[in-house]
Design a protein around this motif. Structure first.
Motif, PDB file in Angstrom:
ATOM      1  N   GLY A  38      -4.898 -25.672 -60.367  1.00  0.00           N
ATOM      2  CA  GLY A  38      -5.697 -24.874 -61.294  1.00  0.00           C
ATOM      3  C   GLY A  38      -6.294 -25.615 -62.465  1.00  0.00           C
ATOM      4  O   GLY A  38      -6.455 -25.052 -63.544  1.00  0.00           O
ATOM      5  N   ILE A  39      -6.618 -26.895 -62.263  1.00  0.00           N
ATOM      6  CA  ILE A  39      -7.241 -27.669 -63.333  1.00  0.00           C
ATOM      7  C   ILE A  39      -8.599 -28.167 -62.857  1.00  0.00           C
ATOM      8  O   ILE A  39      -8.919 -28.101 -61.679  1.00  0.00           O
ATOM      9  N   GLY A  40      -9.389 -28.674 -63.799  1.00  0.00           N
ATOM     10  CA  GLY A  40     -10.714 -29.149 -63.426  1.00  0.00           C
ATOM     11  C   GLY A  40     -10.693 -30.480 -62.711  1.00  0.00           C
ATOM     12  O   GLY A  40     -11.650 -30.853 -62.060  1.00  0.00           O
ATOM     13  N   GLY A  41      -9.591 -31.218 -62.840  1.00  0.00           N
ATOM     14  CA  GLY A  41      -9.465 -32.489 -62.146  1.00  0.00           C
ATOM     15  C   GLY A  41      -9.719 -33.711 -63.001  1.00  0.00           C
ATOM     16  O   GLY A  41      -9.469 -34.830 -62.576  1.00  0.00           O
ATOM     17  N   SER A  42     -10.211 -33.529 -64.229  1.00  0.00           N
ATOM     18  CA  SER A  42     -10.506 -34.685 -65.079  1.00  0.00           C
ATOM     19  C   SER A  42      -9.248 -35.420 -65.517  1.00  0.00           C
ATOM     20  O   SER A  42      -9.308 -36.595 -65.857  1.00  0.00           O
ATOM     21  N   ILE A  43      -8.119 -34.730 -65.522  1.00  0.00           N
ATOM     22  CA  ILE A  43      -6.857 -35.380 -65.860  1.00  0.00           C
ATOM     23  C   ILE A  43      -6.576 -36.514 -64.875  1.00  0.00           C
ATOM     24  O   ILE A  43      -5.907 -37.495 -65.194  1.00  0.00           O
ATOM     25  N   ILE A  44      -7.143 -36.400 -63.669  1.00  0.00           N
ATOM     26  CA  ILE A  44      -7.005 -37.431 -62.650  1.00  0.00           C
ATOM     27  C   ILE A  44      -8.219 -38.349 -62.637  1.00  0.00           C
ATOM     28  O   ILE A  44      -8.111 -39.569 -62.665  1.00  0.00           O
ATOM     29  N   LYS A  45      -9.394 -37.752 -62.618  1.00  0.00           N
ATOM     30  CA  LYS A  45     -10.617 -38.534 -62.406  1.00  0.00           C
ATOM     31  C   LYS A  45     -11.028 -39.372 -63.611  1.00  0.00           C
ATOM     32  O   LYS A  45     -11.627 -40.428 -63.446  1.00  0.00           O
ATOM     33  N   TYR A  46     -10.732 -38.896 -64.829  1.00  0.00           N
ATOM     34  CA  TYR A  46     -11.144 -39.659 -66.012  1.00  0.00           C
ATOM     35  C   TYR A  46     -10.564 -41.072 -65.993  1.00  0.00           C
ATOM     36  O   TYR A  46     -11.313 -42.056 -66.063  1.00  0.00           O
ATOM     37  N   PRO A  47      -9.233 -41.236 -65.887  1.00  0.00           N
ATOM     38  CA  PRO A  47      -8.706 -42.605 -65.849  1.00  0.00           C
ATOM     39  C   PRO A  47      -9.088 -43.359 -64.579  1.00  0.00           C
ATOM     40  O   PRO A  47      -9.297 -44.581 -64.626  1.00  0.00           O
ATOM     41  N   MET A  48      -9.205 -42.641 -63.449  1.00  0.00           N
ATOM     42  CA  MET A  48      -9.590 -43.318 -62.206  1.00  0.00           C
ATOM     43  C   MET A  48     -11.007 -43.886 -62.304  1.00  0.00           C
ATOM     44  O   MET A  48     -11.264 -45.022 -61.889  1.00  0.00           O
ATOM     45  N   LEU A  49     -11.930 -43.102 -62.845  1.00  0.00           N
ATOM     46  CA  LEU A  49     -13.301 -43.581 -63.013  1.00  0.00           C
ATOM     47  C   LEU A  49     -13.383 -44.721 -64.022  1.00  0.00           C
ATOM     48  O   LEU A  49     -14.199 -45.636 -63.891  1.00  0.00           O
ATOM     49  N   LEU A  50     -12.528 -44.636 -65.026  1.00  0.00           N
ATOM     50  CA  LEU A  50     -12.563 -45.636 -66.089  1.00  0.00           C
ATOM     51  C   LEU A  50     -12.008 -46.976 -65.621  1.00  0.00           C
ATOM     52  O   LEU A  50     -12.514 -48.037 -66.004  1.00  0.00           O
ATOM     53  N   TYR A  51     -10.961 -46.944 -64.756  1.00  0.00           N
ATOM     54  CA  TYR A  51     -10.245 -48.179 -64.435  1.00  0.00           C
ATOM     55  C   TYR A  51     -10.443 -48.699 -63.019  1.00  0.00           C
ATOM     56  O   TYR A  51     -10.448 -49.915 -62.801  1.00  0.00           O
ATOM     57  N   ILE A  52     -10.594 -47.822 -62.006  1.00  0.00           N
ATOM     58  CA  ILE A  52     -10.628 -48.293 -60.618  1.00  0.00           C
ATOM     59  C   ILE A  52     -11.895 -49.065 -60.259  1.00  0.00           C
ATOM     60  O   ILE A  52     -11.806 -50.175 -59.720  1.00  0.00           O
ATOM     61  N   PRO A  53     -13.128 -48.528 -60.521  1.00  0.00           N
ATOM     62  CA  PRO A  53     -14.331 -49.300 -60.153  1.00  0.00           C
ATOM     63  C   PRO A  53     -14.370 -50.712 -60.744  1.00  0.00           C
ATOM     64  O   PRO A  53     -14.645 -51.675 -60.019  1.00  0.00           O
ATOM     65  N   PRO A  54     -14.086 -50.886 -62.046  1.00  0.00           N
ATOM     66  CA  PRO A  54     -14.107 -52.262 -62.566  1.00  0.00           C
ATOM     67  C   PRO A  54     -12.986 -53.135 -61.993  1.00  0.00           C
ATOM     68  O   PRO A  54     -13.168 -54.346 -61.815  1.00  0.00           O
ATOM     69  N   ALA A  55     -11.826 -52.521 -61.680  1.00  0.00           N
ATOM     70  CA  ALA A  55     -10.718 -53.290 -61.104  1.00  0.00           C
ATOM     71  C   ALA A  55     -11.095 -53.837 -59.730  1.00  0.00           C
ATOM     72  O   ALA A  55     -10.616 -54.904 -59.318  1.00  0.00           O
ATOM     73  N   LEU A  56     -11.979 -53.107 -59.022  1.00  0.00           N
ATOM     74  CA  LEU A  56     -12.445 -53.536 -57.705  1.00  0.00           C
ATOM     75  C   LEU A  56     -13.704 -54.394 -57.784  1.00  0.00           C
ATOM     76  O   LEU A  56     -14.251 -54.804 -56.754  1.00  0.00           O
ATOM     77  N   GLY A  57     -14.175 -54.625 -58.993  1.00  0.00           N
ATOM     78  CA  GLY A  57     -15.375 -55.438 -59.192  1.00  0.00           C
ATOM     79  C   GLY A  57     -16.654 -54.731 -58.801  1.00  0.00           C
ATOM     80  O   GLY A  57     -17.650 -55.381 -58.457  1.00  0.00           O
ATOM     81  N   LEU A  58     -16.666 -53.385 -58.858  1.00  0.00           N
ATOM     82  CA  LEU A  58     -17.813 -52.603 -58.391  1.00  0.00           C
ATOM     83  C   LEU A  58     -18.730 -52.155 -59.528  1.00  0.00           C
ATOM     84  O   LEU A  58     -19.952 -52.269 -59.439  1.00  0.00           O
ATOM     85  N   ALA A  59     -18.155 -51.593 -60.571  1.00  0.00           N
ATOM     86  CA  ALA A  59     -18.946 -51.081 -61.693  1.00  0.00           C
ATOM     87  C   ALA A  59     -18.008 -50.853 -62.865  1.00  0.00           C
ATOM     88  O   ALA A  59     -16.796 -50.697 -62.686  1.00  0.00           O
ATOM     89  N   ALA A  60     -18.577 -50.845 -64.063  1.00  0.00           N
ATOM     90  CA  ALA A  60     -17.788 -50.584 -65.257  1.00  0.00           C
ATOM     91  C   ALA A  60     -18.498 -49.511 -66.071  1.00  0.00           C
ATOM     92  O   ALA A  60     -19.534 -49.773 -66.681  1.00  0.00           O
ATOM     93  N   TYR A  61     -17.967 -48.301 -66.041  1.00  0.00           N
ATOM     94  CA  TYR A  61     -18.566 -47.196 -66.772  1.00  0.00           C
ATOM     95  C   TYR A  61     -17.938 -47.085 -68.159  1.00  0.00           C
ATOM     96  O   TYR A  61     -16.742 -47.314 -68.339  1.00  0.00           O
ATOM     97  N   THR A  62     -18.777 -46.728 -69.132  1.00  0.00           N
ATOM     98  CA  THR A  62     -18.267 -46.532 -70.490  1.00  0.00           C
ATOM     99  C   THR A  62     -17.528 -45.197 -70.568  1.00  0.00           C
ATOM    100  O   THR A  62     -17.646 -44.346 -69.677  1.00  0.00           O
ATOM    101  N   ALA A  63     -16.784 -45.004 -71.655  1.00  0.00           N
ATOM    102  CA  ALA A  63     -16.072 -43.746 -71.851  1.00  0.00           C
ATOM    103  C   ALA A  63     -17.054 -42.577 -71.914  1.00  0.00           C
ATOM    104  O   ALA A  63     -16.772 -41.484 -71.414  1.00  0.00           O
ATOM    105  N   HIS A  64     -18.229 -42.798 -72.523  1.00  0.00           N
ATOM    106  CA  HIS A  64     -19.246 -41.752 -72.596  1.00  0.00           C
ATOM    107  C   HIS A  64     -19.756 -41.394 -71.208  1.00  0.00           C
ATOM    108  O   HIS A  64     -19.936 -40.211 -70.874  1.00  0.00           O
TER     109      HIS A  64
END
Length: 259
Positions: free
Chosen positions: A24-50
């Motif tokens: 019953g949550i929107g999912g950002s509790i999971i996706k926010y840190p995943m988007l912030l850390y996983i793509p750059p860790a894989l050398g794919l992309a680095a998104y800002t917090a904004h």
């Protein structure tokens, strides 16, 4: 955008949206840190917090409406509760979503960490007996519901999260709403909240089009699956899953803030 990045974003969106429908949550509790850390860790992309908060806001909108649609026939949604908290949270989330453009990325992460910490603490406070209340006899304090939703809306709008990860503990512990009704009603409230935060993030220019599209497709597919599964799982297990997710995210965010 490479194929590897597209697959990574889809998997992040799918995992987060499945959890969205499940607890019953929107999912950002999971996706926010995943988007912030996983793509750059894989050398794919680095998104800002904004940018992460903007992508999350759009994704939450579609994940929650998909989850609500899957539960619409089960009579679990408390529409009076949704009305009181929904109006308050959409006002707060719009203000927070637009106002977040004036904050530094470090401040956005700090807000997220504080929210997750409060929610984690609340999830470990005993709330015995709430699931014994017949759904048709559920009552709640309207003033408390409105004030809580307004404050959560402002804070969660800043990070692009619809706020359900802290609304759920409030509904369980403070308002004494049974778990299954909390999950269903929270999805509906979070959907309303995501309208305000999504509009705010779009106006602030924080939404990246193609990453958002990929996350939305994943949401539409995964959220209904999680929502249907939640009806078959024991409520104590559902609460435990949410508590662990919130606690783990809080620890990770604070570790990075203080490192």
């Amino acid at each position: 955008m490479t194929l590897s990045l597209m697959i990574t974003l889809f998997l992040i969106g799918f995992a987060g949206s499945f959890i969205s429908g499940l607890v019953g949550i929107g999912g950002s509790i999971i996706k926010y840190p995943m988007l912030l850390y996983i793509p750059p860790a894989l050398g794919l992309a680095a998104y800002t917090a904004h940018e992460v908060s903007g992508i999350s806001a759009v994704q939450v909108f579609f994940a929650t409406i998909s989850g609500v649609w899957a539960l619409r026939k089960d009579k679990l949604i408390n529409y009076k509760l949704v009305a009181y908290m929904g109006v308050a949270i959409i006002i707060g989330s719009f203000a927070g979503g637009y106002g977040g453009k004036f904050l530094a990325p470090e401040t956005i992460n700090l807000v997220y960490g504080v929210l997750a910490s409060i929610a984690a603490f609340m999830m470990f406070v005993p709330n015995k007996g709430i699931d014994d209340i017949p759904l048709e006899k559920v009552q709640f304090n309207k003033t408390t519901a409105v004030l809580a939703a307004l404050v959560v809306g402002i804070a969660s709008g800043i990070v692009g999260a619809a706020g359900a990860f802290i609304l759920v503990p409030i509904m369980l512990l403070v308002l004494k709403i049974p778990t299954r009704m909390t999950i269903a009603s929270s999805l509906a409230i979070t959907f309303l909240s995501s309208i305000g935060s999504t509009v705010g993030k779009v106006m602030a220019g924080d939404v990246l089009f193609w990453p958002s599209v990929i996350m939305v497709v994943a949401s539409i597919l995964a959220a209904p699956l999680g929502a249907r599964l939640s009806k078959r799982i024991n409520t104590k297990i559902l609460q435990a899953i949410l508590a662990v997710l919130i606690l783990g995210t809080a620890v990770k965010i604070w570790f990075d803030i203080l490192a």
